[in-house]
Every structure is written in structure tokens, then in C-alpha cells.
Motif scaffolding. Structure first.
Motif, PDB file in Angstrom:
ATOM      1  N   ILE A 264       0.865  -1.182   0.000  1.00 35.82           N
ATOM      2  CA  ILE A 264       0.000   0.000   0.000  1.00 35.82           C
ATOM      3  C   ILE A 264       0.897   1.226   0.000  1.00 35.82           C
ATOM      4  CG2 ILE A 264      -1.807   1.293   1.195  1.00 35.82           C
ATOM      5  CD1 ILE A 264      -2.510  -1.340   2.662  1.00 35.82           C
ATOM      6  N   GLU A 265       0.617   2.147  -0.920  1.00 38.66           N
ATOM      7  CA  GLU A 265       1.376   3.397  -0.990  1.00 38.66           C
ATOM      8  C   GLU A 265       0.399   4.561  -1.074  1.00 38.66           C
ATOM      9  OE1 GLU A 265       5.385   2.497  -3.347  1.00 38.66           O
ATOM     10  OE2 GLU A 265       3.597   2.094  -4.551  1.00 38.66           O
ATOM     11  N   LEU A 266       0.795   5.681  -0.505  1.00 40.17           N
ATOM     12  CA  LEU A 266      -0.018   6.889  -0.573  1.00 40.17           C
ATOM     13  C   LEU A 266       0.558   7.819  -1.641  1.00 40.17           C
ATOM     14  CD1 LEU A 266      -0.514   7.744   3.198  1.00 40.17           C
ATOM     15  CD2 LEU A 266      -2.120   6.613   1.674  1.00 40.17           C
ATOM     16  N   PHE A 267      -0.324   8.319  -2.471  1.00 42.38           N
ATOM     17  CA  PHE A 267       0.062   9.267  -3.508  1.00 42.38           C
ATOM     18  C   PHE A 267      -0.781  10.523  -3.345  1.00 42.38           C
ATOM     19  CE2 PHE A 267       1.213   5.234  -5.256  1.00 42.38           C
ATOM     20  CZ  PHE A 267       2.315   5.468  -6.058  1.00 42.38           C
TER      21      PHE A 267
ATOM     22  N   PHE B 212      -1.155  -1.203  -4.242  1.00 43.53           N
ATOM     23  CA  PHE B 212      -2.306  -0.312  -4.160  1.00 43.53           C
ATOM     24  C   PHE B 212      -1.832   1.106  -3.918  1.00 43.53           C
ATOM     25  CE2 PHE B 212      -3.739  -4.498  -3.400  1.00 43.53           C
ATOM     26  CZ  PHE B 212      -4.934  -4.552  -4.082  1.00 43.53           C
ATOM     27  N   GLY B 213      -2.113   1.958  -4.870  1.00 43.62           N
ATOM     28  CA  GLY B 213      -1.795   3.368  -4.749  1.00 43.62           C
ATOM     29  C   GLY B 213      -3.041   4.115  -4.331  1.00 43.62           C
ATOM     30  N   ILE B 214      -3.001   4.696  -3.155  1.00 38.04           N
ATOM     31  CA  ILE B 214      -4.150   5.429  -2.639  1.00 38.04           C
ATOM     32  C   ILE B 214      -3.945   6.909  -2.928  1.00 38.04           C
ATOM     33  CG2 ILE B 214      -5.396   6.092  -0.548  1.00 38.04           C
ATOM     34  CD1 ILE B 214      -4.731   3.290   0.502  1.00 38.04           C
ATOM     35  N   PHE B 215      -4.942   7.476  -3.588  1.00 34.85           N
ATOM     36  CA  PHE B 215      -4.934   8.888  -3.940  1.00 34.85           C
ATOM     37  C   PHE B 215      -6.045   9.580  -3.160  1.00 34.85           C
ATOM     38  CE2 PHE B 215      -3.043   6.678  -7.423  1.00 34.85           C
ATOM     39  CZ  PHE B 215      -2.047   7.525  -7.897  1.00 34.85           C
ATOM     40  N   PHE B 216      -5.746  10.715  -2.580  1.00 34.58           N
ATOM     41  CA  PHE B 216      -6.763  11.490  -1.887  1.00 34.58           C
ATOM     42  C   PHE B 216      -7.423  12.420  -2.889  1.00 34.58           C
ATOM     43  CE2 PHE B 216      -3.867  10.417   1.651  1.00 34.58           C
ATOM     44  CZ  PHE B 216      -4.780   9.732   2.437  1.00 34.58           C
TER      45      PHE B 216
ATOM     46  N   GLY C 205      -0.778  -2.895 -10.512  1.00 32.27           N
ATOM     47  CA  GLY C 205      -0.947  -1.645  -9.777  1.00 32.27           C
ATOM     48  C   GLY C 205      -2.387  -1.164  -9.825  1.00 32.27           C
ATOM     49  N   TYR C 206      -2.985  -1.032  -8.668  1.00 32.58           N
ATOM     50  CA  TYR C 206      -4.362  -0.564  -8.550  1.00 32.58           C
ATOM     51  C   TYR C 206      -4.368   0.856  -8.015  1.00 32.58           C
ATOM     52  CZ  TYR C 206      -5.542  -5.519  -8.843  1.00 32.58           C
ATOM     53  OH  TYR C 206      -5.668  -6.815  -9.250  1.00 32.58           O
ATOM     54  N   SER C 207      -5.180   1.701  -8.616  1.00 31.64           N
ATOM     55  CA  SER C 207      -5.358   3.058  -8.111  1.00 31.64           C
ATOM     56  C   SER C 207      -6.679   3.124  -7.366  1.00 31.64           C
ATOM     57  CB  SER C 207      -5.389   4.062  -9.267  1.00 31.64           C
ATOM     58  OG  SER C 207      -4.147   4.081  -9.918  1.00 31.64           O
ATOM     59  N   VAL C 208      -6.617   3.663  -6.166  1.00 26.32           N
ATOM     60  CA  VAL C 208      -7.804   3.775  -5.330  1.00 26.32           C
ATOM     61  C   VAL C 208      -7.945   5.234  -4.907  1.00 26.32           C
ATOM     62  CG1 VAL C 208      -8.954   2.952  -3.243  1.00 26.32           C
ATOM     63  CG2 VAL C 208      -7.311   1.482  -4.409  1.00 26.32           C
ATOM     64  N   GLN C 209      -9.121   5.805  -5.174  1.00 27.36           N
ATOM     65  CA  GLN C 209      -9.376   7.180  -4.752  1.00 27.36           C
ATOM     66  C   GLN C 209     -10.155   7.163  -3.449  1.00 27.36           C
ATOM     67  OE1 GLN C 209     -10.926   8.264  -8.845  1.00 27.36           O
ATOM     68  NE2 GLN C 209     -10.245  10.244  -8.076  1.00 27.36           N
ATOM     69  N   PHE C 210      -9.632   7.857  -2.458  1.00 26.36           N
ATOM     70  CA  PHE C 210     -10.327   8.065  -1.191  1.00 26.36           C
ATOM     71  C   PHE C 210     -10.828   9.504  -1.206  1.00 26.36           C
ATOM     72  CE2 PHE C 210      -8.982   4.906   2.239  1.00 26.36           C
ATOM     73  CZ  PHE C 210      -8.615   3.925   1.355  1.00 26.36           C
ATOM     74  N   PHE C 211     -12.115   9.688  -0.959  1.00 32.01           N
ATOM     75  CA  PHE C 211     -12.659  11.043  -0.915  1.00 32.01           C
ATOM     76  C   PHE C 211     -12.363  11.651   0.450  1.00 32.01           C
ATOM     77  CE2 PHE C 211     -14.971   9.084  -4.348  1.00 32.01           C
ATOM     78  CZ  PHE C 211     -14.903  10.073  -5.321  1.00 32.01           C
ATOM     79  N   THR C 212     -11.498  12.651   0.447  1.00 34.08           N
ATOM     80  CA  THR C 212     -11.047  13.279   1.684  1.00 34.08           C
ATOM     81  C   THR C 212     -12.218  13.836   2.480  1.00 34.08           C
ATOM     82  OG1 THR C 212      -8.989  13.829   0.570  1.00 34.08           O
ATOM     83  CG2 THR C 212      -9.415  14.957   2.630  1.00 34.08           C
TER      84      THR C 212
ATOM     85  N   MET D 116       5.811  15.327   8.697  1.00 37.30           N
ATOM     86  CA  MET D 116       6.078  15.159   7.266  1.00 37.30           C
ATOM     87  C   MET D 116       7.090  14.046   7.005  1.00 37.30           C
ATOM     88  SD  MET D 116       5.100  16.109   4.375  1.00 37.30           S
ATOM     89  CE  MET D 116       4.601  17.751   4.006  1.00 37.30           C
ATOM     90  N   LYS D 117       8.115  13.945   7.825  1.00 40.99           N
ATOM     91  CA  LYS D 117       9.152  12.926   7.616  1.00 40.99           C
ATOM     92  C   LYS D 117       8.617  11.506   7.798  1.00 40.99           C
ATOM     93  CE  LYS D 117      11.141  13.118  12.306  1.00 40.99           C
ATOM     94  NZ  LYS D 117      10.203  12.217  12.905  1.00 40.99           N
ATOM     95  N   ASP D 118       7.490  11.358   8.487  1.00 35.69           N
ATOM     96  CA  ASP D 118       6.907  10.044   8.744  1.00 35.69           C
ATOM     97  C   ASP D 118       5.739   9.700   7.825  1.00 35.69           C
ATOM     98  OD1 ASP D 118       8.654   9.467  10.861  1.00 35.69           O
ATOM     99  OD2 ASP D 118       7.396  10.569  12.284  1.00 35.69           O
ATOM    100  N   GLN D 119       5.460  10.563   6.839  1.00 32.55           N
ATOM    101  CA  GLN D 119       4.309  10.328   5.984  1.00 32.55           C
ATOM    102  C   GLN D 119       4.628   9.433   4.794  1.00 32.55           C
ATOM    103  OE1 GLN D 119       2.072  13.900   5.098  1.00 32.55           O
ATOM    104  NE2 GLN D 119       2.448  14.673   7.159  1.00 32.55           N
ATOM    105  N   HIS D 120       5.804   9.528   4.240  1.00 28.64           N
ATOM    106  CA  HIS D 120       6.260   8.649   3.149  1.00 28.64           C
ATOM    107  C   HIS D 120       5.330   8.618   1.943  1.00 28.64           C
ATOM    108  CE1 HIS D 120       9.082   6.119   5.909  1.00 28.64           C
ATOM    109  NE2 HIS D 120       9.100   7.380   6.223  1.00 28.64           N
ATOM    110  N   PHE D 121       4.878   9.774   1.510  1.00 25.00           N
ATOM    111  CA  PHE D 121       4.094   9.836   0.286  1.00 25.00           C
ATOM    112  C   PHE D 121       4.989   9.589  -0.917  1.00 25.00           C
ATOM    113  CE2 PHE D 121       0.900  11.814   2.844  1.00 25.00           C
ATOM    114  CZ  PHE D 121      -0.291  11.569   2.167  1.00 25.00           C
ATOM    115  N   VAL D 122       4.442   8.924  -1.928  1.00 26.22           N
ATOM    116  CA  VAL D 122       5.163   8.740  -3.182  1.00 26.22           C
ATOM    117  C   VAL D 122       4.851   9.954  -4.043  1.00 26.22           C
ATOM    118  CG1 VAL D 122       5.384   7.296  -5.239  1.00 26.22           C
ATOM    119  CG2 VAL D 122       4.979   6.245  -3.001  1.00 26.22           C
ATOM    120  N   LYS D 123       5.871  10.591  -4.528  1.00 13.52           N
ATOM    121  CA  LYS D 123       5.686  11.807  -5.345  1.00 13.52           C
ATOM    122  C   LYS D 123       5.381  11.428  -6.783  1.00 13.52           C
ATOM    123  CE  LYS D 123       6.870  14.350  -1.844  1.00 13.52           C
ATOM    124  NZ  LYS D 123       5.839  14.773  -0.985  1.00 13.52           N
TER     125      LYS D 123
END
Length: 167
Positions: free
Chosen positions: A7-10, A52-56, A93-100, A159-166
Motif C-alpha cells: 500500500i502506498e499513498l500518492f 495499491f496506490g491510494i490517492f486522496f 498496480g491498482y489506483s484507489v481514490q479516497f474522498f477526503t 512530514m518525515k513520517d508520511q512517506h508519500f510517493v511523489k
């Protein structure tokens, strides 16, 4: 054994992203491995890694655009897009949108809202894609969540602990 579930956050703009600690994602990866993949004997022997790439998404979930209303998960305010396959790397690779806005509207707070949506996503993904798992069995899986541990993870994360993929 190589990891079969990642699982990765984008997020394109960090100001829209929720400040999720990387330990939250590690917890859910381990949770899936132990409570789903091992228990139901799926994916473990696959040549593919499921990423799984999670996008907000800042779109208001109450006004979901027509063009995404047919996607899996939309009834729980998630959009799970069909996978992209990367044969050379053996990754689906799956893209998943989470509605903020849905997460922020959670009466138990943003972080618990995120965790609950993560469980919704896992349920939808595994129930739709694997016949060995149904909604009733997934209710039993949900009972294994260690909410005390999750609540102990710092939120909002530095921020240093969030590890978002750019992107």
C-alpha cells in the motif's frame, strides 16, 4: 518471501493529503497478509505483487461526478480503478481514490475515518476479486483489527513520517 501486497499513498499536492503515518500502512499490509492472504490462501503463490496506490480526492463525495459512479466501491465513497500491469516487474498496480471529505466527515475523526475506509477498500477489493471471500467472512476479518495499536500511531504524522510517493 517477497511482499505480495503493498500500500502506498500518492498525492499531487501535499496540502490535500491527510498526514498518515507510514506505520499505518505497514499495519494494514501485515493485517492483509495475516488475516486475508494466509487465511484464504490467495495471492501468496502468485507471480504478481499487488500494489495499491491510494490517492486522496478533494471532490465532495456528496457530489460524485457521473463518470465515476460505475466504479467498484463507489457505494462506500471509494473508486477502485482496473489494474495497470507491469509485466517486467510482475506488479499489478491498482489506483484507489479516497474522498477526503468523506474521511473528514467521520464522527470518530479523520484518522479513524481513514482506517475505516481502508477496511472498506480491502473488503470491496477482496470480495469482488476472490470468490473465497464474501461480505460475511469479511465481517469476521474486521474483528481482528487492533484499534488500540492504530490509535497509538501519531496523527497527524510529521512530514518525515508520511512517506508519500511523489508523482
Amino acid at each position: 518471501m517477497s511482499r505480495k501486497f503493498i500500500i502506498e499513498l500518492f498525492d499531487e499536492t501535499e496540502n490535500k493529503a491527510l498526514p498518515i503515518h507510514y506505520k499505518t500502512l505497514e499495519y494494514f499490509e501485515s493485517f492483509v497478509m495475516e488475516n486475508i492472504l494466509t487465511k484464504f490462501k490467495i495471492i501468496l503463490n502468485s507471480k504478481w505483487t499487488h500494489s495499491f496506490g491510494i490517492f486522496f480526492d478533494s471532490c465532495d463525495y456528496k457530489n460524485i461526478p457521473e463518470h465515476i459512479k460505475s466504479f467498484d466501491g463507489i457505494e462506500k465513497c471509494l473508486v477502485i480503478l482496473p489494474p495497470n500491469t507491469f509485466s517486467k516487474e510482475a506488479i499489478k498496480g491498482y489506483s484507489v481514490q479516497f474522498f477526503t471529505s468523506k474521511i473528514k466527515d467521520n464522527p470518530n475523526g479523520e484518522f479513524i475515518g481513514f482506517c475505516e475506509m481502508m477496511l472498506d477498500f480491502l473488503e470491496i477489493f477482496f470480495v469482488v476479486n476472490f470468490k473465497k471471500i464474501n461480505e460475511i467472512e469479511f465481517k469476521d476479518v474486521r474483528k481482528n483489527v487492533d484499534w488500540e495499536y492504530l490509535k497509538s500511531i501519531k496523527y497527524p504524522a510529521d512530514m518525515k513520517d508520511q512517506h508519500f510517493v511523489k508523482n
